[in-house]
Design an enzyme around this catalytic site. Sequence first.
Site, PDB file in Angstrom:
ATOM      1  N   MET A  29     -11.625   4.980  -1.460  1.00  0.00           N
ATOM      2  CA  MET A  29     -12.328   5.191  -0.192  1.00  0.00           C
ATOM      3  C   MET A  29     -12.918   6.592  -0.217  1.00  0.00           C
ATOM      4  O   MET A  29     -12.531   7.480   0.540  1.00  0.00           O
ATOM      5  CB  MET A  29     -11.360   4.996   0.984  1.00  0.00           C
ATOM      6  CG  MET A  29     -10.979   3.550   1.177  1.00  0.00           C
ATOM      7  SD  MET A  29      -9.888   3.283   2.593  1.00  0.00           S
ATOM      8  CE  MET A  29      -8.313   3.488   1.790  1.00  0.00           C
ATOM      9  N   SER A  40       0.833  -1.205   0.000  1.00  0.00           N
ATOM     10  CA  SER A  40       0.000   0.000   0.000  1.00  0.00           C
ATOM     11  C   SER A  40       0.865   1.252   0.000  1.00  0.00           C
ATOM     12  O   SER A  40       1.644   1.497   0.927  1.00  0.00           O
ATOM     13  CB  SER A  40      -0.915   0.013   1.220  1.00  0.00           C
ATOM     14  OG  SER A  40      -1.604   1.246   1.288  1.00  0.00           O
ATOM     15  N   ASP A  69      -4.435   3.681  -2.228  1.00  0.00           N
ATOM     16  CA  ASP A  69      -5.571   4.079  -1.398  1.00  0.00           C
ATOM     17  C   ASP A  69      -5.902   5.541  -1.625  1.00  0.00           C
ATOM     18  O   ASP A  69      -5.104   6.433  -1.298  1.00  0.00           O
ATOM     19  CB  ASP A  69      -5.241   3.874   0.085  1.00  0.00           C
ATOM     20  CG  ASP A  69      -5.203   2.408   0.465  1.00  0.00           C
ATOM     21  OD1 ASP A  69      -6.185   1.698   0.204  1.00  0.00           O
ATOM     22  OD2 ASP A  69      -4.180   1.968   1.037  1.00  0.00           O
ATOM     23  N   HIS A 125      -0.896  -1.145  -4.367  1.00  0.00           N
ATOM     24  CA  HIS A 125      -2.211  -0.788  -3.839  1.00  0.00           C
ATOM     25  C   HIS A 125      -2.244   0.721  -3.606  1.00  0.00           C
ATOM     26  O   HIS A 125      -1.412   1.274  -2.881  1.00  0.00           O
ATOM     27  CB  HIS A 125      -2.459  -1.535  -2.526  1.00  0.00           C
ATOM     28  CG  HIS A 125      -3.872  -1.465  -2.058  1.00  0.00           C
ATOM     29  ND1 HIS A 125      -4.879  -2.254  -2.580  1.00  0.00           N
ATOM     30  CD2 HIS A 125      -4.460  -0.703  -1.111  1.00  0.00           C
ATOM     31  CE1 HIS A 125      -6.015  -1.990  -1.974  1.00  0.00           C
ATOM     32  NE2 HIS A 125      -5.794  -1.050  -1.080  1.00  0.00           N
ATOM     33  N   GLY A 149       0.966  -2.425   4.133  1.00  0.00           N
ATOM     34  CA  GLY A 149       1.553  -1.107   3.945  1.00  0.00           C
ATOM     35  C   GLY A 149       2.728  -0.838   4.844  1.00  0.00           C
ATOM     36  O   GLY A 149       3.891  -0.909   4.446  1.00  0.00           O
ATOM     37  N   SER A 150       2.439  -0.515   6.113  1.00  0.00           N
ATOM     38  CA  SER A 150       3.493  -0.122   7.049  1.00  0.00           C
ATOM     39  C   SER A 150       4.475  -1.251   7.325  1.00  0.00           C
ATOM     40  O   SER A 150       5.607  -1.002   7.753  1.00  0.00           O
ATOM     41  CB  SER A 150       2.872   0.365   8.366  1.00  0.00           C
ATOM     42  OG  SER A 150       2.043  -0.635   8.935  1.00  0.00           O
ATOM     43  N   HIS A 194      -7.880   1.635  -4.865  1.00  0.00           N
ATOM     44  CA  HIS A 194      -8.919   1.430  -3.852  1.00  0.00           C
ATOM     45  C   HIS A 194      -9.521   2.788  -3.498  1.00  0.00           C
ATOM     46  O   HIS A 194      -8.887   3.603  -2.823  1.00  0.00           O
ATOM     47  CB  HIS A 194      -8.278   0.759  -2.630  1.00  0.00           C
ATOM     48  CG  HIS A 194      -9.193   0.539  -1.486  1.00  0.00           C
ATOM     49  ND1 HIS A 194      -8.738   0.191  -0.226  1.00  0.00           N
ATOM     50  CD2 HIS A 194     -10.545   0.597  -1.380  1.00  0.00           C
ATOM     51  CE1 HIS A 194      -9.767   0.061   0.592  1.00  0.00           C
ATOM     52  NE2 HIS A 194     -10.870   0.302  -0.079  1.00  0.00           N
ATOM     53  N   MET A 245      -8.294   8.552  -0.556  1.00  0.00           N
ATOM     54  CA  MET A 245      -9.174   8.950   0.539  1.00  0.00           C
ATOM     55  C   MET A 245      -9.627  10.390   0.353  1.00  0.00           C
ATOM     56  O   MET A 245      -8.821  11.246  -0.028  1.00  0.00           O
ATOM     57  CB  MET A 245      -8.442   8.824   1.877  1.00  0.00           C
ATOM     58  CG  MET A 245      -7.888   7.452   2.169  1.00  0.00           C
ATOM     59  SD  MET A 245      -7.031   7.455   3.762  1.00  0.00           S
ATOM     60  CE  MET A 245      -6.447   5.760   3.820  1.00  0.00           C
ATOM     61  N   ASP A 259      -7.220  -6.426   3.240  1.00  0.00           N
ATOM     62  CA  ASP A 259      -6.484  -5.181   3.476  1.00  0.00           C
ATOM     63  C   ASP A 259      -6.678  -4.739   4.914  1.00  0.00           C
ATOM     64  O   ASP A 259      -7.804  -4.510   5.351  1.00  0.00           O
ATOM     65  CB  ASP A 259      -7.009  -4.098   2.510  1.00  0.00           C
ATOM     66  CG  ASP A 259      -6.285  -2.768   2.672  1.00  0.00           C
ATOM     67  OD1 ASP A 259      -5.330  -2.669   3.457  1.00  0.00           O
ATOM     68  OD2 ASP A 259      -6.683  -1.815   1.974  1.00  0.00           O
ATOM     69  N   GLY A 260      -5.542  -4.630   5.641  1.00  0.00           N
ATOM     70  CA  GLY A 260      -5.605  -4.095   6.993  1.00  0.00           C
ATOM     71  C   GLY A 260      -4.934  -4.977   8.021  1.00  0.00           C
ATOM     72  O   GLY A 260      -5.400  -6.094   8.265  1.00  0.00           O
ATOM     73  N   GLY A 261      -3.840  -4.514   8.574  1.00  0.00           N
ATOM     74  CA  GLY A 261      -3.180  -5.234   9.649  1.00  0.00           C
ATOM     75  C   GLY A 261      -2.465  -6.500   9.227  1.00  0.00           C
ATOM     76  O   GLY A 261      -2.139  -7.337  10.069  1.00  0.00           O
ATOM     77  N   MET A 272     -12.137  -5.662   4.065  1.00  0.00           N
ATOM     78  CA  MET A 272     -11.382  -4.814   4.972  1.00  0.00           C
ATOM     79  C   MET A 272     -11.242  -5.520   6.315  1.00  0.00           C
ATOM     80  O   MET A 272     -12.243  -5.897   6.934  1.00  0.00           O
ATOM     81  CB  MET A 272     -12.086  -3.464   5.163  1.00  0.00           C
ATOM     82  CG  MET A 272     -12.124  -2.592   3.910  1.00  0.00           C
ATOM     83  SD  MET A 272     -10.479  -2.199   3.262  1.00  0.00           S
ATOM     84  CE  MET A 272      -9.737  -1.339   4.656  1.00  0.00           C
TER      85      MET A 272
END
Length: 218
Positions: free
Chosen positions: A67, A7, A34, A32, A196-197, A65, A36, A174-176, A136
Amino acid sequence: MAFLSPSLLAADFYNLERQIKVLEENNVKYLHLDVMDGNFVPNISYGAGIIKSLRENTNLVFDVHLMIEKPENYIDDFAKAGADIITIHQEATKHPLRVLQQIKEHGIKAGISLNPGTSLSVLDYLWDELDLILIMTVNPGFGGQSFIPSSIDKIKETRKLINQNKDDILLEIDGGVKTTNLESLLDLGVDIFVSGSDIFNKDLNLMKEKIEYYLERI
């Protein structure tokens, strides 16, 4: 075979060219993106202009993506910017089927994203237009969140529904997603893992090590 989709939200934009090069040189296929708007989610990220600039400098598959509220107003812009996949949120538009059709009119893949609290029943009338379903596994809008454990059952059920209705649909989460929990996610039938991170790092050698870890397992 599954894929990693890092991401861009977690990237160091000051050193973005170098970080993108690390992805390319280490066999990452997807990026990816994102988007926003500060309305559908609390944060603001970037728009079609940034994606267009990136498209001119890389051949990575752009996994966009959205959002954003009323994505139907912006599909043309992101398609022209170079998106390969555009995923909208079920919760962000009154007419998700129509927006999926709008995406596919551009000859690109159309996806639907579901928030943690959204029922899978909303997929019932969308199957014919879907190329991707994004589950998500955190509440959208912020990077670096922890994976919601109850997402496991939702991912499993989504995989079953895909197999029953249209088995060429890609399942993305996606997420964590991190090296610390990846092993527990490998047998769920996921096709694309967004991280991502856990991937992007100012230390490019560490980035390479993380990428290798993911690609060796998925």
